[in-house]
Design an enzyme around this catalytic site. Structure first.
Site, short mmCIF file in Angstrom:
data_model
loop_
_atom_site.label_atom_id
_atom_site.label_comp_id
_atom_site.label_asym_id
_atom_site.label_seq_id
_atom_site.Cartn_x
_atom_site.Cartn_y
_atom_site.Cartn_z
N CYS A 1 0.92 -1.03 0.13
CA CYS A 1 0.05 0.24 -0.08
C CYS A 1 0.84 1.17 0.08
O CYS A 1 1.49 1.79 0.91
CB CYS A 1 -0.87 -0.13 1.15
SG CYS A 1 -1.93 1.51 1.50
N CYS B 1 -0.29 4.08 2.19
CA CYS B 1 -0.07 4.00 3.58
C CYS B 1 1.14 4.21 3.87
O CYS B 1 1.60 4.80 4.82
CB CYS B 1 -0.62 2.36 4.11
SG CYS B 1 -1.93 1.65 3.36
N ASP B 2 2.23 3.64 3.19
CA ASP B 2 3.58 3.78 3.67
C ASP B 2 4.52 4.50 3.05
O ASP B 2 5.90 4.66 3.22
CB ASP B 2 4.09 2.03 3.63
CG ASP B 2 3.44 1.32 4.46
OD1 ASP B 2 2.79 1.86 5.41
OD2 ASP B 2 3.06 0.23 3.98
#
Ligand code: NDP
Length: 313
Positions: A135, A138-139
């Protein structure tokens, strides 16, 4: 004593929440279990620009929060919990939550979505949380001015590569074929980005690094006379190679295709089990959009209401 409900919805993505909005407005008193990732996959995206009604776009988490609020406003009972077992052999259907509580429901709406796929390399596990991610949104933040690689040639890979290019110093896009499967507009976006280098006909053999990812070993044109090993230095390795539908628990009763997508009667959310409906990505190998998921969630709730009134339940 088991709790008895008329309509149980599993999953809290756009399909689940939309089903909850319609089912509560139809007085079905729906209970919705959010599952492992409350809000679903959209909570891991940043900007959603293609959901109708938001001319300036909206973030994924905000959109999901709005849908949840809307469902709650009409009385949907939204709960945190995971389905751990299902018995759909006869109605009322029995669904076990968190291994203990059993709910008996007259209608079931399965909107459990899909989960990101991995390549299956041991190094993906070895470096999980230490440079490997599925993701980017997300990261990606952790890779400011670093080098990263994205695996895949579809829209997700192209979107994630473009997103990471805004943060990282350099993005390799590792594509196993000699072309991108992504839509024209996304292809143009990655090809026109000077920070993105597309490595066509490359496959990943493994990752290298002390504790954290520091590089990837690739093979170019595997099996061809000019096959070549390639090493790239990277700090982050992002998978974007598609998804697996979360249908496992329902498979003994509900028909699925070879990938696991729940089969529905074309044009409807009806499964082969009476009173059991599937909505959103768990039943959609083709479109996988928030708006199509919401649309099928609406259909599922309407069908659940019709089923209950036909049966006089
Ligand atoms: P896709 O199935 O479209 O693409 C998967 C990609 O990963 C393909 O390029 C595939 O390669 C590659 N791949 C699969 N397995 C491997 C492997 N083992 N090793 C290397 N590469 C692999 O998945 P997406 O998640 O990209 O998209 C799913 C759907 O969602 C699509 O319909 C897409 O259009 C849609 N989507 C739409 C978006 C939007 O409109 N904003 C955003 C994101 C997705 P190959 O081509 O060789 O099979």
């Amino acid at each position: 004593m088991n709790e008895k409900v008329r309509c149980l919805i599993i999953g809290s993505g756009p399909a689940g929440y939309t089903a909850a909005i319609y089912a509560s407005r139809a007085n079905l008193s729906p209970v919705l279990y959010e599952g492992m990732q409350p809000g679903g996959q959209l909570t891991t995206t940043t900007e959603v620009e293609n959901f109708p009604g938001y001319p300036e776009g909206i973030t994924g988490p905000e959109l999901m929060e709005d849908l949840k609020k809307q469902a709650t406003r009409f009385g949907a009972d939204i709960r945190f919990g995971m389905v751990t077992a299902a018995d759909l052999s006869s109605a009322p259907y029995k669904i076990t939550i968190d291994g203990e509580k059993v709910i008996e429901t007259q209608t079931l709406i399965i909107s459990t979505g899909a989960t990101a796929k991995y390549l299956g390399l041991p190094d993906e596990t070895k470096y999980a949380g230490s440079g490997v991610s599925a993701c980017a949104t997300c990261d990606g933040f952790f890779y400011r001015k670093r080098k990263v690689a994205v695996v895949g040639g579809g829209d997700t890979a192209a979107e994630e590569a473009a997103y990471l290019a805004n943060i990282a110093e350099k993005v390799y896009l590792i594509v196993r074929k000699d072309y991108l499967r992504a839509s024209k507009i996304m292809q143009e976006r990655v090809m026109g980005n000077p920070k993105i280098e597309i490595l066509f006909e490359h496959e990943t053999l493994g990752l290298t690094g002390d504790m954290v990812v520091q590089g990837a070993d690739l093979i170019k044109r595997r099996g061809k006379p000019d096959e070549e090993k390639v090493h790239i230095e990277i700090d982050g390795f992002f998978l974007a190679i598609g998804h697996t539908p979360n249908s496992q628990i329902f498979k003994p009763w509900v028909e699925t295709d070879e990938t696991g997508y729940i089969k529905t009667i074309p044009g409807t959310p009806k499964t082969n089990v009476e009173g059991v409906f599937a909505a959103g990505d768990v039943a959609d190998p083709h479109y996988k959009q928030a708006i199509t998921a919401a649309g099928t969630g609406c259909q599922a709730a309407i069908e659940a209401e019709r089923y209950l009134s036909e049966k006089g339940l």
